[in-house]
Design a protein around this motif. Structure first.
Motif, PDB file in Angstrom:
ATOM      1  N   LYS A 179       0.840  -1.209   0.000  1.00 35.84           N
ATOM      2  CA  LYS A 179       0.000   0.000   0.000  1.00 35.84           C
ATOM      3  C   LYS A 179       0.864   1.244   0.000  1.00 35.84           C
ATOM      4  CE  LYS A 179      -3.393   2.434   2.778  1.00 35.84           C
ATOM      5  NZ  LYS A 179      -4.324   2.363   3.907  1.00 35.84           N
TER       6      LYS A 179
ATOM      7  N   ILE B 121      -6.923   6.438  -4.184  1.00 33.72           N
ATOM      8  CA  ILE B 121      -7.025   5.210  -3.396  1.00 33.72           C
ATOM      9  C   ILE B 121      -8.013   4.240  -4.029  1.00 33.72           C
ATOM     10  CG2 ILE B 121      -7.684   4.256  -1.168  1.00 33.72           C
ATOM     11  CD1 ILE B 121      -5.120   5.633  -0.965  1.00 33.72           C
ATOM     12  N   LEU B 122      -9.041   4.778  -4.546  1.00 35.18           N
ATOM     13  CA  LEU B 122     -10.054   3.905  -5.141  1.00 35.18           C
ATOM     14  C   LEU B 122      -9.460   3.070  -6.261  1.00 35.18           C
ATOM     15  CD1 LEU B 122     -12.985   3.248  -4.826  1.00 35.18           C
ATOM     16  CD2 LEU B 122     -13.523   4.930  -6.572  1.00 35.18           C
TER      17      LEU B 122
ATOM     18  N   SER C  52      -7.151   0.599  -4.880  1.00 35.99           N
ATOM     19  CA  SER C  52      -7.903  -0.510  -4.315  1.00 35.99           C
ATOM     20  C   SER C  52      -8.345  -1.469  -5.408  1.00 35.99           C
ATOM     21  CB  SER C  52      -9.114   0.056  -3.561  1.00 35.99           C
ATOM     22  OG  SER C  52      -9.970  -0.972  -3.164  1.00 35.99           O
ATOM     23  N   HIS C  53      -8.753  -0.893  -6.488  1.00 35.33           N
ATOM     24  CA  HIS C  53      -9.178  -1.775  -7.585  1.00 35.33           C
ATOM     25  C   HIS C  53      -7.995  -2.538  -8.150  1.00 35.33           C
ATOM     26  CE1 HIS C  53     -11.774  -3.224 -10.669  1.00 35.33           C
ATOM     27  NE2 HIS C  53     -10.943  -2.817 -11.606  1.00 35.33           N
TER      28      HIS C  53
ATOM     29  N   TRP D 122      -5.466  -3.415  -6.589  1.00 36.80           N
ATOM     30  CA  TRP D 122      -5.144  -4.476  -5.633  1.00 36.80           C
ATOM     31  C   TRP D 122      -6.071  -5.656  -5.817  1.00 36.80           C
ATOM     32  CZ3 TRP D 122      -1.521  -5.493  -1.940  1.00 36.80           C
ATOM     33  CH2 TRP D 122      -1.801  -6.563  -1.101  1.00 36.80           C
ATOM     34  N   GLU D 123      -7.310  -5.377  -5.966  1.00 38.43           N
ATOM     35  CA  GLU D 123      -8.261  -6.467  -6.145  1.00 38.43           C
ATOM     36  C   GLU D 123      -7.921  -7.282  -7.371  1.00 38.43           C
ATOM     37  OE1 GLU D 123     -12.115  -4.855  -6.352  1.00 38.43           O
ATOM     38  OE2 GLU D 123     -12.341  -4.627  -4.198  1.00 38.43           O
TER      39      GLU D 123
ATOM     40  N   LYS E  80      -5.843 -13.633  -3.204  1.00 34.94           N
ATOM     41  CA  LYS E  80      -6.603 -12.986  -2.143  1.00 34.94           C
ATOM     42  C   LYS E  80      -6.022 -13.292  -0.777  1.00 34.94           C
ATOM     43  CE  LYS E  80     -10.037 -11.257  -4.634  1.00 34.94           C
ATOM     44  NZ  LYS E  80      -9.239 -10.857  -5.787  1.00 34.94           N
TER      45      LYS E  80
ATOM     46  N   ASP F  52     -12.817 -10.356   0.961  1.00 35.14           N
ATOM     47  CA  ASP F  52     -11.847  -9.906  -0.042  1.00 35.14           C
ATOM     48  C   ASP F  52     -11.662  -8.400   0.008  1.00 35.14           C
ATOM     49  OD1 ASP F  52     -12.997 -12.349  -2.494  1.00 35.14           O
ATOM     50  OD2 ASP F  52     -11.595 -12.476  -0.805  1.00 35.14           O
ATOM     51  N   VAL F  53     -12.743  -7.708   0.205  1.00 32.47           N
ATOM     52  CA  VAL F  53     -12.611  -6.251   0.292  1.00 32.47           C
ATOM     53  C   VAL F  53     -11.760  -5.879   1.489  1.00 32.47           C
ATOM     54  CG1 VAL F  53     -13.915  -4.154   0.750  1.00 32.47           C
ATOM     55  CG2 VAL F  53     -14.747  -5.788  -0.930  1.00 32.47           C
TER      56      VAL F  53
ATOM     57  N   ASN G 113      -8.027  -6.031   1.108  1.00 35.62           N
ATOM     58  CA  ASN G 113      -7.378  -5.014   0.299  1.00 35.62           C
ATOM     59  C   ASN G 113      -6.751  -3.972   1.211  1.00 35.62           C
ATOM     60  OD1 ASN G 113      -6.721  -2.948  -1.479  1.00 35.62           O
ATOM     61  ND2 ASN G 113      -8.471  -3.387  -2.799  1.00 35.62           N
TER      62      ASN G 113
ATOM     63  N   PHE H  54      -5.743  -1.213   0.615  1.00 33.29           N
ATOM     64  CA  PHE H  54      -6.163   0.146   0.316  1.00 33.29           C
ATOM     65  C   PHE H  54      -7.551   0.448   0.847  1.00 33.29           C
ATOM     66  CE2 PHE H  54      -2.588   1.136  -2.160  1.00 33.29           C
ATOM     67  CZ  PHE H  54      -2.218  -0.009  -2.835  1.00 33.29           C
ATOM     68  N   TYR H  55      -8.140  -0.523   1.434  1.00 29.40           N
ATOM     69  CA  TYR H  55      -9.471  -0.301   1.979  1.00 29.40           C
ATOM     70  C   TYR H  55      -9.347  -0.023   3.463  1.00 29.40           C
ATOM     71  CZ  TYR H  55     -14.095  -1.226   3.794  1.00 29.40           C
ATOM     72  OH  TYR H  55     -15.287  -1.130   4.449  1.00 29.40           O
TER      73      TYR H  55
ATOM     74  N   HIS I 233     -16.359   0.477  -2.225  1.00 28.77           N
ATOM     75  CA  HIS I 233     -16.459   0.865  -3.625  1.00 28.77           C
ATOM     76  C   HIS I 233     -15.899  -0.203  -4.550  1.00 28.77           C
ATOM     77  CE1 HIS I 233     -17.697   4.957  -2.723  1.00 28.77           C
ATOM     78  NE2 HIS I 233     -16.810   4.974  -1.766  1.00 28.77           N
ATOM     79  N   SER I 234     -15.578  -1.304  -3.991  1.00 22.19           N
ATOM     80  CA  SER I 234     -14.911  -2.317  -4.794  1.00 22.19           C
ATOM     81  C   SER I 234     -15.777  -2.747  -5.957  1.00 22.19           C
ATOM     82  CB  SER I 234     -14.609  -3.524  -3.912  1.00 22.19           C
ATOM     83  OG  SER I 234     -14.490  -4.675  -4.687  1.00 22.19           O
ATOM     84  N   ARG I 235     -15.177  -2.782  -7.089  1.00 20.01           N
ATOM     85  CA  ARG I 235     -15.936  -3.193  -8.272  1.00 20.01           C
ATOM     86  C   ARG I 235     -16.256  -4.672  -8.216  1.00 20.01           C
ATOM     87  NH1 ARG I 235     -12.629  -0.582 -13.230  1.00 20.01           N
ATOM     88  NH2 ARG I 235     -11.626   0.905 -11.845  1.00 20.01           N
ATOM     89  N   ALA I 236     -15.327  -5.411  -7.692  1.00 16.62           N
ATOM     90  CA  ALA I 236     -15.599  -6.853  -7.607  1.00 16.62           C
ATOM     91  C   ALA I 236     -16.780  -7.109  -6.683  1.00 16.62           C
ATOM     92  CB  ALA I 236     -14.354  -7.581  -7.098  1.00 16.62           C
ATOM     93  N   PHE I 237     -16.810  -6.364  -5.608  1.00 11.67           N
ATOM     94  CA  PHE I 237     -17.940  -6.510  -4.698  1.00 11.67           C
ATOM     95  C   PHE I 237     -19.221  -6.089  -5.389  1.00 11.67           C
ATOM     96  CE2 PHE I 237     -19.245  -7.241  -0.420  1.00 11.67           C
ATOM     97  CZ  PHE I 237     -20.330  -6.418  -0.204  1.00 11.67           C
TER      98      PHE I 237
ATOM     99  N   ASN J 162     -19.863  -6.188  -8.513  1.00 13.65           N
ATOM    100  CA  ASN J 162     -20.267  -7.192  -9.497  1.00 13.65           C
ATOM    101  C   ASN J 162     -20.917  -8.386  -8.820  1.00 13.65           C
ATOM    102  OD1 ASN J 162     -19.164  -5.576 -11.467  1.00 13.65           O
ATOM    103  ND2 ASN J 162     -17.218  -6.667 -11.527  1.00 13.65           N
TER     104      ASN J 162
END
Lengths: 795, 139
Positions: free
Chosen positions: A310, A320-321, A324-325, A327-328, A334, B109-110, B113, B115-116, B123-127, B129
């Motif tokens: 991070k 950050i958003l 965060s993405h 990172w995902e 995971k 999973d969120v 992260n 960064f969370y 705001h996770s896009r995966a979440f 989805n």
């Protein structure tokens, strides 16, 4: 779709384009991505593009199949020629130039078109060559000018539709040289690596289209390496001629590409990092990433914790958003930590984002940390259609970072399996969730409902048996529970015969009242039937002067009952009187004391039979009935005795009933008692006492057995009791006619008795009917409960 | 096929709330808010020592005429509330449980992260989805 006729050149061109767009080689192209880029590269207004899409039917299907794609391309050509778009124009317009695509991807296409249309010698080289995916990659770099969408098409489109991709130039190891170009820029900063591909791409485009923009991109990269690669590529199979186009053009343009404009470089970078190709990490880039990784985590096989990652990526000053993405996307397993591959993927994504590329929704396969390092292999392979470039991958490997030496061999496979990887990645992400909890879901499957034991109802079967017996007797079945009642004396003779036959056959059932059949298992239905007949037979037996030979009491269906029967059935014939099997052994008739010897025997036997019937759920109870009937017969013979018999019967019935009430279900006992009370009222108690005593023990166990067996069917027992009583009553009936001729008094007495018996029987009948209804209701309620319980078991 | 899905933090403020028929959002938000009381009630009913024994899936919190509200709470007191259409009788309890499990996985999973920041809106896009896949397909 109307039949589409294409010229050879068109066919080749379209197939190449289709392969180019068919990333996943699924033979159908989604209506976005490269296809979109392709159409954009056609430099047609959006409305026209939409119209084309509609005309070709892609809208209808949702995707571009091969035919739709071809039609679309044809329409593009039509549109580019300025002709109105019509469905008919597909085939009507002849001499249509190949569609030109200016967009990045289209650059390639245009390049292809050029050779196709120009039918230059390149065509030969292009034959069967798919638009060089690697070239595409390069194109992408060059086509930065297009939207931020990463599709290669953009890169292709960038390359101007300069048809002149002079194929003379050796098929460049387009991707490779470009990659090398990338490396050229040197990996000083993270951006560099990306710019590498960019410039590579753009030169291609420029080379193709001669656009300065593209050239500028290339300017930053020295041609020599590409040329070298090109040269090497020249050795590659002709399939790579298409690629050659690119390098050739590149070479031509190298001189032009003197200055790499930052913008174009950025564009290229974007393109390079945008698609699978763009997402490929060049060697130089990778090297840079690895170095960065080492600064955080010296061990290349180790993990970078999330916090460190991070901090590191926060330095990139991305929101950050987005981080965060990223990172995902990059944290593949995971686990909250980044392996080297994950880190490189994340870094690559950051670089791409910084260069303006949009982050993909899912991790590009080239960035996925697969077993084999795809990043390097990804450089080589673009998806299908890159068969021709298999050679290039082979060449690229050497240029790859040493960390992946083995990848070279795997590239071709990787290329071909890139789609697989993509799917795998998608699957893996979903499988991750699956593995976590789905295993728990399985048990909850309603189908795995708890298997609950379904109680086997004896009652219905017995009822059926009763019905069967009734049917067989052929008598009126007013009261299904009282088959005996249904057996009028007239039938008794038939039954008697049958029973006699059955007796002969050794049916223990004979002599067993149908009531026994009720209490017995279905398997004894036949026996019960026989019993019924026997019952009926018993009545006729009673009527017939000589009681039929004693039913083979020993032939008890139940072994236990057999013993009991034998022990209790002293006299054979009389035992058959167990017409109506009182579930509880009919109390020994007092008649023995009163009636003549045989009668005495009979009562005793009857009692024994009764007890037998009670003991043996199925047949024993019938014996007493037989005995009763026999007693009846005897009694009828002696009118006086009849009364006594009746009484005796009633008493024995009452007694055993009373006794049965003790061990047996209280319900049964109560009912039987109630009935017996009636009977006893009419009969003399004296005999009862006598008869019951010897039979006291047997009835009890019998009743117990009956009870245990018929927990669900107490009514049946009661029915049997009633039937027994009824049988007894009925048995007495036939005796009446005999007495007729004797004494008027006797007749009158018998008449009176009969009336009393009638009333008793009628009452018994009603009670039995009531019991039957109750039983049926209970059955229904239980069934309903079962139904209700079933769904619950699923939860 | 949920109509509304919400993730409530430990302090009972929403981390994520989304409903499918976007016009009735306020109604669903209100339903989720009121269902929090029921959730707290169920949580406290078992006592504090039973956190481990407590079932994560709370089941049907309360049914209304049109909708049914289901609850699920994690060990960190993060609550998932799901509103489903009452007319969807084919929706079994197991399916609800599986949907909550998926939610929980995605939420984990969120959380993973870096960064969370816990407590931020998700705001996770995966979440997103994943939640979209669970929502009613109202086209």
């Amino acid at each position: 779709m109307e039949g589409l006729t294409l010229s050879d050149a068109e066919q080749k061109y379209y197939s190449d384009l289709f392969s180019y767009c068919d990333i996943e080689s699924t033979k159908k192209v989604a209506a976005n991505g490269r296809v979109l880029e392709l159409f954009r590269a056609a430099q047609l207004p959006n409305e026209v593009v939409l119209q084309i899409k509609e005309l070709c039917g892609a809208k209808r299907l949702g995707y571009f199949g091969r035919s739709q794609f071809y039609i679309a391309l044809k329409l593009v050509a039509v549109a580019q020629s300025g002709l109105p778009l019509r469905v008919e124009s597909i085939n009507t317009v002849k001499e249509l130039p190949l569609p030109r695509f200016v967009a990045s991807k289209n650059e390639q296409e245009s390049r292809h078109a050029a050779p196709y249309s120009s039918d230059s010698e390149n065509q030969g080289s292009y034959s069967g060559v798919i638009p060089p995916p690697p070239g595409r990659g390069q194109v992408k770099k060059g086509s930065i000018s297009h939207d931020a969408v990463q599709p290669r098409t953009s890169t292709d489109q960038q390359e101007p539709a300069s048809p002149v991709v002079s194929p003379q130039q050796s098929p460049p190891a387009s991707p490779h040289p470009w990659r090398k170009h990338n490396r050229h820029p040197s990996g000083g900063n993270s951006e560099r690596p990306l710019t590498g591909p960019g410039p590579f791409w753009s030169p291609f485009g420029e080379a193709q289209s001669g656009s300065s923009a593209a050239d500028t991109v290339w300017s930053g990269h020295s041609p020599p390496p590409p040329q070298e690669n090109w040269v090497s590529f020249a050795d590659t199979p002709p399939t790579s001629t298409l690629l050659a186009m690119h390098p050739a053009s590149v070479q031509d343009q190298t001189t032009v590409r003197t200055v790499a404009s930052a913008t174009t470089a950025n564009e290229i970078r974007r393109q390079s990092s945008s698609y699978d190709d763009p997402w490929k990490i060049t060697d130089e880039q990778r090297q840079y990433y690895v170095n960065q990784f080492k600064t955080i985590q010296p061990d290349l096989n180790g993990f970078i914790p999330g916090s460190a990652a991070k901090e590191f990526f926060t330095k990139s000053k991305l929101p950050i958003l987005e981080l965060s993405h990223i990172w995902e996307l990059s944290d593949f397993d995971k686990d909250g930590a980044l392996t080297l591959d994950e880190f490189c993927a994340a870094f690559h994504l950051v670089v791409a984002r910084k260069n303006g590329y949009d982050l993909p929704e899912k991790l590009p396969e080239s960035l996925m940390p697969k077993l084999i390092d795809l990043e390097d292999s990804a450089d080589v392979g673009d998806q299908p259609g890159e068969v021709g470039y298999s050679g290039s991958p082979a060449e690229a490997p050497p240029s790859k970072s040493p960390s992946m030496p083995s990848l070279n061999q795997t590239w071709p496979e990787l290329n071909q399996s890139s789609e697989q990887w993509e799917t795998f990645s998608e699957r893996s992400s979903s499988s991750q969730t699956l593995t976590q909890f789905d295993s728990n879901i399985a048990p909850a499957d309603p189908d795995t409902a708890i298997v609950y034991p379904v109680p086997i109802r004896m009652t219905p079967s017995k009822i059926h048996m009763q019905e069967m017996e009734l049917k067989r007797t052929g008598s009126d079945h007013n009261n299904p529970t009282s088959p005996l009642l249904v057996k009028p004396p007239d039938l008794s003779e038939e039954n008697k015969l049958n029973s006699s036959v059955k007796f002969a056959s050794g049916n223990t059932v004979d002599g067993y009242s149908s009531s026994d059949s009720f209490t017995s298992d279905p398997e004894q239905i036949g026996n019960n039937v026989n019993r019924q007949r026997s019952h009926s037979g018993t009545s006729p037996d009673n009527t017939a002067p000589p009681p039929p030979p004693p039913r083979p009491q020993p032939s008890h269906s139940r072994s236990s009952s057999l013993d009991m029967n034998r022990t209790f059935t002293v006299t054979t014939g009389q035992q058959q009187a167990g017409v109506v099997a009182h579930p509880p052994a009919v109390p020994p008739r007092p008649q023995p004391s009163q009636a003549p010897g045989p009668i005495v025997h009979r009562p005793v036997d009857a009692d024994g039979l009764i007890t037998h019937t009670s003991t043996s759920p199925q047949q024993i109870p019938e014996q007493p009935n037989f005995a009763d009937f026999s007693q009846f017969e005897v009694f009828t013979a002696s009118s006086v005795n009849e009364e006594q018999d009746d009484e005796a019967e009633k008493h024995p019935e009452a007694l055993p009933v009373e006794k049965s009430s003790d061990p047996a279900s209280s319900l049964r006992g109560a009912k039987t008692e109630s009935k017996i009370e009636e009977k006893t009222a009419a009969s003399a108690p004296a005999n009862v006492s006598k008869g019951t005593t010897p039979l006291a023990p047997p009835p009890k166990p019998v009743r117990r057995r009956l009870k245990s067996e018929d927990e669900l069917r107490p009514e049946v027992d009661e029915h049997t009791q009633k039937t027994g009583v009824l049988a007894a009553v009925l048995a007495s009936q036939p005796s009446i006619p005999r007495s007729v001729g004797k004494d008027k008094k006797a007749i009158q007495a018998s008449i009176r008795r009969n009336k009393e018996t009638n009333t008793v029987l009628a009452r018994l009948n009603s009670e039995l009917q009531q019991q039957l209804k109750d039983v049926l209701e209970e059955r229904i309620s239980l069934e309903v409960q079962l139904e209700q319980l079933r769904p619950f078991s699923h939860l | 096929m949920a109509v509304c899905i919400a993730v409530i933090a430990k302090e009972n403020y929403p981390l994520y709330i989304r409903s499918v028929p976007t016009e009735n959002e306020l109604k669903f938000h209100y339903m989720v808010h009121t269902s929090l009381d029921v959730v707290d009630e169920k949580i406290s009913a078992l006592g504090k020592a039973l956190v481990d024994q407590r079932e994560l899936y709370l089941g049907l919190l309360y049914p209304t005429e049109d909708h049914k509200v289901y609850g699920y709470v994690t060990n960190s007191k993060v609550k998932f509330v799901m509103v489903v259409d009452a007319s969807n009788t084919a929706l079994r309890d197991n399916e609800i449980r599986s949907m909550f499990r998926k939610l929980h996985n995605s939420y984990t999973d969120v959380m993973c992260n870096p960064f969370y920041n816990p407590g931020d809106r998700i705001h996770s896009r995966a979440f997103d989805n994943m939640v979209t896949s669970m929502m009613i397909q109202v086209c």
